[in-house]
Write a protein that holds these residues in place. Sequence first.
Motif, mmCIF file in Angstrom:
data_model
loop_
_atom_site.group_PDB
_atom_site.id
_atom_site.type_symbol
_atom_site.label_atom_id
_atom_site.label_comp_id
_atom_site.label_asym_id
_atom_site.label_seq_id
_atom_site.Cartn_x
_atom_site.Cartn_y
_atom_site.Cartn_z
ATOM 1 N N GLY A 130 0.823 -1.208 0.000
ATOM 2 C CA GLY A 130 0.000 0.000 0.000
ATOM 3 C C GLY A 130 0.855 1.254 0.000
ATOM 4 O O GLY A 130 2.081 1.201 0.057
ATOM 5 N N ASP A 131 0.179 2.368 -0.054
ATOM 6 C CA ASP A 131 0.841 3.670 -0.122
ATOM 7 C C ASP A 131 0.731 4.369 1.228
ATOM 8 O O ASP A 131 -0.190 5.146 1.471
ATOM 9 N N ALA A 132 1.665 4.066 2.106
ATOM 10 C CA ALA A 132 1.639 4.636 3.450
ATOM 11 C C ALA A 132 1.818 6.151 3.418
ATOM 12 O O ALA A 132 1.253 6.851 4.264
ATOM 13 N N ASP A 133 2.587 6.662 2.453
ATOM 14 C CA ASP A 133 2.733 8.118 2.328
ATOM 15 C C ASP A 133 1.369 8.772 2.119
ATOM 16 O O ASP A 133 1.022 9.734 2.795
ATOM 17 N N ARG A 134 0.628 8.258 1.169
ATOM 18 C CA ARG A 134 -0.699 8.809 0.855
ATOM 19 C C ARG A 134 -1.635 8.648 2.044
ATOM 20 O O ARG A 134 -2.376 9.555 2.381
ATOM 21 N N GLU A 135 -1.599 7.479 2.686
ATOM 22 C CA GLU A 135 -2.439 7.249 3.862
ATOM 23 C C GLU A 135 -2.117 8.256 4.969
ATOM 24 O O GLU A 135 -3.014 8.780 5.627
ATOM 25 N N PHE A 136 -0.824 8.516 5.163
ATOM 26 C CA PHE A 136 -0.410 9.477 6.191
ATOM 27 C C PHE A 136 -0.922 10.870 5.849
ATOM 28 O O PHE A 136 -1.471 11.564 6.700
ATOM 29 N N GLU A 137 -0.734 11.275 4.601
ATOM 30 C CA GLU A 137 -1.202 12.608 4.185
ATOM 31 C C GLU A 137 -2.715 12.733 4.337
ATOM 32 O O GLU A 137 -3.214 13.740 4.828
ATOM 33 N N ASP A 138 -3.437 11.703 3.902
ATOM 34 C CA ASP A 138 -4.902 11.728 4.024
ATOM 35 C C ASP A 138 -5.319 11.800 5.495
ATOM 36 O O ASP A 138 -6.221 12.553 5.862
ATOM 37 N N ALA A 139 -4.667 11.006 6.330
ATOM 38 C CA ALA A 139 -4.989 10.993 7.759
ATOM 39 C C ALA A 139 -4.657 12.343 8.401
ATOM 40 O O ALA A 139 -5.431 12.866 9.209
ATOM 41 N N PHE A 140 -3.516 12.925 8.041
ATOM 42 C CA PHE A 140 -3.127 14.208 8.624
ATOM 43 C C PHE A 140 -4.075 15.311 8.158
ATOM 44 O O PHE A 140 -4.462 16.172 8.945
#
Length: 189
Positions: A130-140
């Motif tokens: 998965g794309d943890a970078d994108r998940e982090f940005e979306d979550a933030f």
Amino acid sequence: RSADAGQVDRVVQRSQGGELVDLMFNLVSNQRSRCESVAAVHDALRVVLGSYLADPELAVARYHLIRRSPELRAREIAWVQRYQLLFSRYLDARLADEPRGHLTADVLAASVVALHNNVLRHWLKSGGEGDADREFEDAFDWFTRSLGGARRGDSPRRLVVAVFDDDVDATALATAVENARRSSATDES
């Protein structure tokens, strides 16, 4: 067993995290503006996340090893507490003059660390898929929007609701509101 020992050595070395905490400290310390404080914490957490994403195979192996070792788990918890405290102190220095600034600093620090750990944990449980970078940005992004509504820097936006009689000139009213908004924005700079 020797492969496990080598893994333990690499995990322990990475768990020390001293250089990473120093880098995070430098990132947040160099921000001068209160408006940049949450953004600085975001950037520091991206450094931590990036350290895991740089070597997914090692990160996933480390995750599984730490789950099996109470000693390594204790070190991991201490390391996370260390950077949460760093963020709390940093935010506290910038929010000290705000009403409930000390409380806000602690809550923000704990929240963003929990957000980061949630994204990281899900990525690790998926085997590094998965794309943890994108998940982090979306979550933030979700988190910052959740802070009492939309936010501008570290100050909550103000919402004013007014009711006017039908005979008020809408154009003149809109001009007056825009002028007041601009004046308020200039005063805050």
